[in-house]
Design a protein around this motif. Structure first.
Motif, PDB file in Angstrom:
ATOM      1  N   UNK A 265       5.115 -50.622 -32.977  1.00  0.00           N
ATOM      2  CA  UNK A 265       5.735 -50.480 -31.647  1.00  0.00           C
ATOM      3  C   UNK A 265       6.505 -51.752 -31.230  1.00  0.00           C
ATOM      4  N   UNK A 266       6.062 -52.380 -30.119  1.00  0.00           N
ATOM      5  CA  UNK A 266       6.836 -53.488 -29.539  1.00  0.00           C
ATOM      6  C   UNK A 266       6.921 -54.720 -30.449  1.00  0.00           C
ATOM      7  N   UNK A 267       8.122 -55.246 -30.609  1.00  0.00           N
ATOM      8  CA  UNK A 267       8.286 -56.587 -31.181  1.00  0.00           C
ATOM      9  C   UNK A 267       9.255 -57.342 -30.278  1.00  0.00           C
ATOM     10  N   UNK A 268       9.080 -58.651 -30.184  1.00  0.00           N
ATOM     11  CA  UNK A 268       9.999 -59.407 -29.328  1.00  0.00           C
ATOM     12  C   UNK A 268      10.136 -60.846 -29.803  1.00  0.00           C
ATOM     13  N   UNK A 269      11.258 -61.428 -29.436  1.00  0.00           N
ATOM     14  CA  UNK A 269      11.500 -62.850 -29.736  1.00  0.00           C
ATOM     15  C   UNK A 269      12.332 -63.438 -28.611  1.00  0.00           C
ATOM     16  N   UNK A 270      12.184 -64.727 -28.405  1.00  0.00           N
ATOM     17  CA  UNK A 270      13.148 -65.444 -27.566  1.00  0.00           C
ATOM     18  C   UNK A 270      13.888 -66.376 -28.509  1.00  0.00           C
TER      19      UNK A 270
END
Ligand code: HAM
Length: 424
Positions: A265-270
């Motif tokens: 499901x969710x993956x994120x990066x800044x």
């Protein structure tokens, strides 16, 4: 050679450690305010944990782990990331039997990756991370992202946007893998050798390749976020609604697939705005299958990790200066060996009151002690010695005004405490 640190490692010198403390305190405050409690796990684990947890097709496992046999012949690996060790501890400590969700954070955890050292890429770096076990819904993902976003703002790093994607679950990802293979198939020979090897086993990872020719091949490829099953699509939509409500800026980014195999499901990066292309300030996501994969009960999980060195690098890039704490508030000077003992004792009494106090340890002259006190930023100097000390008195000198006051020795700590309170 022996006076050179190993390649890709960095010392933190006393003149810089306050910057680390400052950042760490902000991160700790943010995590604790959100109900997360600290967990500490060993710096090394059984290699098997990372093979199973991180995934054997990842760069980390294939190329970057510091693995060795210990004297008992066990294969040991220095942590190449923070999550697997915390998951192991969650299972071993039976934290799953306590009320869930279980929300933990780790601070200043050393992480080891045998990478090509370059700006922002170290062989030993330090991570702050937050992990939430036992919460299935998107509110847990949102809580982590919002907490991190605001923690970075408190640190002074604002104006960021979080790149988010969903890489689905075992129900919908195989269909996407096939769509991606169909899209790439005709150009398979144009991919780099690593991506050609990824084509069958893990084509999603091709989207993460930094090689220009691979980037070209996947340009216009189908997006996982358009092929999610109902449950994953709902999860992703609700996460976005929560982020919007919280005022966190985010961008949908189908290119975020992450370099570890455990995500669902969710993956994120800044992404670091000022650094060279693609350098991430932080990364994270959901890993609903990891705990059971490592041998624990079926439990959802979500978390992120952020490198302290990269936070400090971003502060430098933005020219943000962290206030340096003063070295000492009070310096207790002696006038020769006879008054050493009194000065030493007074210093301990001040410290017992929580006052930063220093005295001479090097047999310096009074003049040199004054110079030291000045450089250390002392606001007050207490001078113990001579006739005054014989009368049970010390001289207090205010460094800003030069005013001198005689104070009875036994009242000196209380006097200094009250003067510093007034100056604060
Ligand atoms: P990661 O993206 O591999 O994720 O690393 C997290 C962060 O650690 C990066 O965004 C970066 O700030 C820092 N970092 C990584 N490698 C280096 C390096 N060589 N030198 C300096 N800093 C580096 C993970 O490690 C996951 N365990 C994150 C996570 C936690 N996912 C869920 N929970």
């Amino acid at each position: 050679m022996i006076t050179q640190a190993p390649k890709g490692t960095k010392d933190v010198f006393p003149q810089d450690s306050y910057r680390w403390h400052w950042v760490e305190q902000k991160l700790r405050d943010a995590a604790e305010a959100a109900g997360y409690r600290e967990i500490r796990t060993p710096v090394f684990e059984h290699t098997e944990l990372f093979l199973r947890g991180v995934g054997d097709t990842t760069d980390i496992v294939q190329k970057e782990m510091y693995t060795f046999n210990d004297k008992g012949g066990r294969s040991i690996t220095l942590k190449p990331e923070g999550t697997a060790g915390v998951v192991r501890a969650f299972i071993e400590g039976k934290l799953y039997a306590q009320p869930l969700p279980c929300k933990v954070y780790y601070l200043n955890t050393p992480v080891f990756r045998y990478e090509n050292p370059q700006s922002g890429r170290l062989r030993e770096h330090h991570q702050f991370g937050m992990e939430c076990f036992g919460a299935k819904g998107p509110a847990a993902d949102a809580e982590l992202i919002v907490t991190l976003f605001h923690a970075l703002e408190h640190i002074g790093i604002n104006g960021l946007s979080v790149h988010i994607n969903s890489i689905g679950c075992p129900a919908c990802r195989p269909g996407y893998h096939q769509a991606l293979r169909d899209f790439i198939a005709d150009a398979l020979n144009s991919l780099c050798p690593v991506c050609q090897a990824r084509f069958d086993k893990n084509p999603l990872r091709i989207l993460d390749c930094k090689e220009e020719k691979c980037k070209q091949v996947v340009r216009g490829a189908p997006r996982m976020m358009d092929m999610l099953c109902g449950e994953c699509a709902d999860h992703f939509a609700s996460l976005q609604a929560l982020l919007q409500e919280s005022g966190v800026l985010y961008k949908l980014d189908p290119g975020i697939v992450r370099g570890l195999d455990y995500y669902t499901k969710t993956v994120f990066e800044i992404i670091m705005p000022g650094a060279r292309e693609g350098l991430a300030l932080c990364g994270g996501g959901r890993y609903d299958g990891l705990i059971s994969q490592v041998g624990g009960p079926e439990t959802p999980g979500v978390g992120f990790g952020i490198g302290t060195e990269r936070i400090l690098m971003e502060l430098d890039n933005r020219g943000i200066v962290i206030p340096e704490p003063s070295g000492c508030a009070v310096y207790v000077a002696n006038i020769g060996d006879d008054s050493m003992g009194a000065a030493f004792g007074l210093t301990q009494e001040l410290r017992a009151r929580g006052i930063k106090a220093e005295c001479d340890l090097a047999g310096r002259s009074l003049k040199a002690q004054f110079r030291f006190a000045d450089r250390a930023g002392a606001q007050q100097i207490l001078i113990a010695g001579g006739d005054e000390l014989a009368r049970g008195v010390v001289k207090a000198r205010d460094m800003a005004t030069g005013t001198e006051t005689d104070v009875p020795l036994d009242e000196a700590p209380a006097y200094i405490a009250s003067v510093l309170r007034q100056e604060a």
